[in-house]
Design a protein around this motif. Sequence first.
Motif, PDB file in Angstrom:
ATOM      1  N   ASP A  59       0.833  -1.213   0.000  1.00 31.11           N
ATOM      2  CA  ASP A  59       0.000   0.000   0.000  1.00 31.11           C
ATOM      3  C   ASP A  59       0.862   1.255   0.000  1.00 31.11           C
ATOM      4  N   ARG A  60       1.913   1.271   0.826  1.00 34.67           N
ATOM      5  CA  ARG A  60       2.769   2.454   0.890  1.00 34.67           C
ATOM      6  C   ARG A  60       3.499   2.661  -0.434  1.00 34.67           C
ATOM      7  N   TYR A  61       3.967   1.588  -1.042  1.00 37.12           N
ATOM      8  CA  TYR A  61       4.674   1.725  -2.316  1.00 37.12           C
ATOM      9  C   TYR A  61       3.728   2.181  -3.431  1.00 37.12           C
ATOM     10  N   GLN A  62       2.484   1.736  -3.383  1.00 34.82           N
ATOM     11  CA  GLN A  62       1.527   2.188  -4.379  1.00 34.82           C
ATOM     12  C   GLN A  62       1.330   3.701  -4.296  1.00 34.82           C
ATOM     13  N   GLU A  63       1.157   4.202  -3.085  1.00 38.59           N
ATOM     14  CA  GLU A  63       0.990   5.647  -2.930  1.00 38.59           C
ATOM     15  C   GLU A  63       2.233   6.399  -3.391  1.00 38.59           C
ATOM     16  N   LEU A  64       3.414   5.842  -3.100  1.00 34.70           N
ATOM     17  CA  LEU A  64       4.660   6.473  -3.523  1.00 34.70           C
ATOM     18  C   LEU A  64       4.744   6.551  -5.045  1.00 34.70           C
ATOM     19  N   VAL A  65       4.410   5.455  -5.722  1.00 34.19           N
ATOM     20  CA  VAL A  65       4.489   5.411  -7.184  1.00 34.19           C
ATOM     21  C   VAL A  65       3.521   6.424  -7.805  1.00 34.19           C
ATOM     22  N   VAL A  66       2.291   6.466  -7.303  1.00 33.40           N
ATOM     23  CA  VAL A  66       1.279   7.367  -7.865  1.00 33.40           C
ATOM     24  C   VAL A  66       1.683   8.826  -7.668  1.00 33.40           C
ATOM     25  N   LEU A  67       2.086   9.183  -6.459  1.00 36.61           N
ATOM     26  CA  LEU A  67       2.443  10.576  -6.191  1.00 36.61           C
ATOM     27  C   LEU A  67       3.718  10.976  -6.921  1.00 36.61           C
ATOM     28  N   ALA A  68       4.644  10.031  -7.105  1.00 35.40           N
ATOM     29  CA  ALA A  68       5.857  10.328  -7.865  1.00 35.40           C
ATOM     30  C   ALA A  68       5.515  10.604  -9.324  1.00 35.40           C
ATOM     31  N   ALA A  69       4.587   9.830  -9.886  1.00 35.31           N
ATOM     32  CA  ALA A  69       4.175  10.054 -11.275  1.00 35.31           C
ATOM     33  C   ALA A  69       3.507  11.416 -11.429  1.00 35.31           C
ATOM     34  N   ILE A  70       2.631  11.753 -10.478  1.00 38.32           N
ATOM     35  CA  ILE A  70       1.974  13.068 -10.528  1.00 38.32           C
ATOM     36  C   ILE A  70       2.999  14.188 -10.414  1.00 38.32           C
ATOM     37  N   ALA A  71       3.979  14.004  -9.530  1.00 39.26           N
ATOM     38  CA  ALA A  71       5.011  15.023  -9.356  1.00 39.26           C
ATOM     39  C   ALA A  71       5.852  15.175 -10.613  1.00 39.26           C
ATOM     40  N   ALA A  72       6.191  14.059 -11.251  1.00 43.90           N
ATOM     41  CA  ALA A  72       7.042  14.106 -12.437  1.00 43.90           C
ATOM     42  C   ALA A  72       6.356  14.806 -13.605  1.00 43.90           C
ATOM     43  N   VAL A  73       5.083  14.505 -13.815  1.00 43.52           N
ATOM     44  CA  VAL A  73       4.360  15.092 -14.954  1.00 43.52           C
ATOM     45  C   VAL A  73       4.078  16.571 -14.729  1.00 43.52           C
ATOM     46  N   ASN A  74       3.777  16.945 -13.487  1.00 39.73           N
ATOM     47  CA  ASN A  74       3.347  18.316 -13.206  1.00 39.73           C
ATOM     48  C   ASN A  74       4.392  19.166 -12.490  1.00 39.73           C
TER      49      ASN A  74
ATOM     50  N   LEU B 137       5.213  19.418  -3.176  1.00 35.41           N
ATOM     51  CA  LEU B 137       3.858  19.113  -2.724  1.00 35.41           C
ATOM     52  C   LEU B 137       3.637  17.617  -2.612  1.00 35.41           C
ATOM     53  N   ALA B 138       4.151  16.867  -3.585  1.00 34.95           N
ATOM     54  CA  ALA B 138       3.980  15.411  -3.561  1.00 34.95           C
ATOM     55  C   ALA B 138       4.686  14.802  -2.352  1.00 34.95           C
ATOM     56  N   LEU B 139       5.858  15.320  -2.011  1.00 32.99           N
ATOM     57  CA  LEU B 139       6.596  14.824  -0.844  1.00 32.99           C
ATOM     58  C   LEU B 139       5.810  15.074   0.437  1.00 32.99           C
ATOM     59  N   ILE B 140       5.269  16.291   0.577  1.00 30.19           N
ATOM     60  CA  ILE B 140       4.491  16.612   1.780  1.00 30.19           C
ATOM     61  C   ILE B 140       3.239  15.736   1.840  1.00 30.19           C
ATOM     62  N   ALA B 141       2.601  15.529   0.684  1.00 29.73           N
ATOM     63  CA  ALA B 141       1.399  14.692   0.639  1.00 29.73           C
ATOM     64  C   ALA B 141       1.722  13.254   1.027  1.00 29.73           C
ATOM     65  N   PHE B 142       2.796  12.723   0.462  1.00 30.65           N
ATOM     66  CA  PHE B 142       3.176  11.338   0.761  1.00 30.65           C
ATOM     67  C   PHE B 142       3.549  11.166   2.226  1.00 30.65           C
ATOM     68  N   SER B 143       4.278  12.126   2.763  1.00 26.19           N
ATOM     69  CA  SER B 143       4.688  12.031   4.167  1.00 26.19           C
ATOM     70  C   SER B 143       3.484  12.035   5.098  1.00 26.19           C
ATOM     71  N   GLY B 144       2.419  12.746   4.718  1.00 29.95           N
ATOM     72  CA  GLY B 144       1.211  12.746   5.541  1.00 29.95           C
ATOM     73  C   GLY B 144       0.586  11.371   5.613  1.00 29.95           C
TER      74      GLY B 144
ATOM     75  N   TYR C  53      -4.867  17.595  -0.182  1.00 34.42           N
ATOM     76  CA  TYR C  53      -4.529  16.224   0.204  1.00 34.42           C
ATOM     77  C   TYR C  53      -3.509  16.232   1.344  1.00 34.42           C
ATOM     78  N   ALA C  54      -2.443  17.019   1.174  1.00 37.55           N
ATOM     79  CA  ALA C  54      -1.393  17.077   2.193  1.00 37.55           C
ATOM     80  C   ALA C  54      -1.940  17.595   3.514  1.00 37.55           C
ATOM     81  N   MET C  55      -2.758  18.637   3.459  1.00 36.73           N
ATOM     82  CA  MET C  55      -3.331  19.210   4.674  1.00 36.73           C
ATOM     83  C   MET C  55      -4.194  18.185   5.405  1.00 36.73           C
ATOM     84  N   LEU C  56      -5.051  17.482   4.668  1.00 38.41           N
ATOM     85  CA  LEU C  56      -5.941  16.497   5.283  1.00 38.41           C
ATOM     86  C   LEU C  56      -5.158  15.300   5.824  1.00 38.41           C
ATOM     87  N   ALA C  57      -4.130  14.888   5.084  1.00 35.44           N
ATOM     88  CA  ALA C  57      -3.331  13.743   5.531  1.00 35.44           C
ATOM     89  C   ALA C  57      -2.605  14.054   6.836  1.00 35.44           C
ATOM     90  N   HIS C  58      -2.012  15.229   6.922  1.00 37.70           N
ATOM     91  CA  HIS C  58      -1.287  15.580   8.148  1.00 37.70           C
ATOM     92  C   HIS C  58      -2.252  15.875   9.299  1.00 37.70           C
TER      93      HIS C  58
END
Length: 229
Positions: free
Chosen positions: A91-106, A111-118, A181-186
């Motif tokens: 589960d953790r790796y799935q979230e990492l892969v998805v957020l990394a892809a979003i970060a790379a394209v955009n 922001l992706a790091l803060i979101a993932f850390s949350g 996402y980051a705000m809600l996660a943290h």
Amino acid sequence: MIDGLFKRHIDPLWERMATPLVKAGMSPNQVTATGLALVTLSSALYLWHENPALFGLMLAFAFAFDALDGAVARRRDMCTKSGGYFDAMVDRYQELVVLAAIAAVNDLWALALIAFSGGVMTSYAKARTAIEIPISNEAWPDFFERLERIIFLCAMLLVAGGLSFAGLPAGTTIAVGLAVYAMLAHATSVQRIRRAVLLLRAADMAQKDESGPDGGVSTASSFPAGTQS
């Protein structure tokens, strides 16, 4: 929160959906691994086509498939501690892969790091408590758990794709979405930390009462002083 509060209603639906996988003889770990492969493939394709709506649809399917591992385990009577651990790590790796892809394209790495850390801190807040005292895995119905995070990400990508047709850049929508996402996660991490502190203080008080006035040494943790993570 959804999974915790409505688990007894949701689980029968997953178990019915898992029927083809059970008939195919797939094990829970095979379903988990296939879910990771689907999420990784969807993320890799997003790097190529850069269409957020298509990515959101593919992720919805991939994550729905991934959610069936627990249903397969119950249907086949194959629930194991090692399987639960494997699922949690995937589960953790799935979230990492998805957020990394979003970060790379955009180009939204910060922001992706803060979101993932949350998300990671939300998971760790409960896992670390379980090292200290026995806790129920189902008794933590917090606001922005993994299921909510998945739904939010898929919805965010679909909305970004839709608004791009109206002239609003998809990257802007995704940036705002990741910030929320980051705000809600943290915030959920803090919610869990607060609950954990209350539980641990209650356990400390109970231990103190059992040991008497001279029992000043705590044995709640097996970690030497100064080495706790």
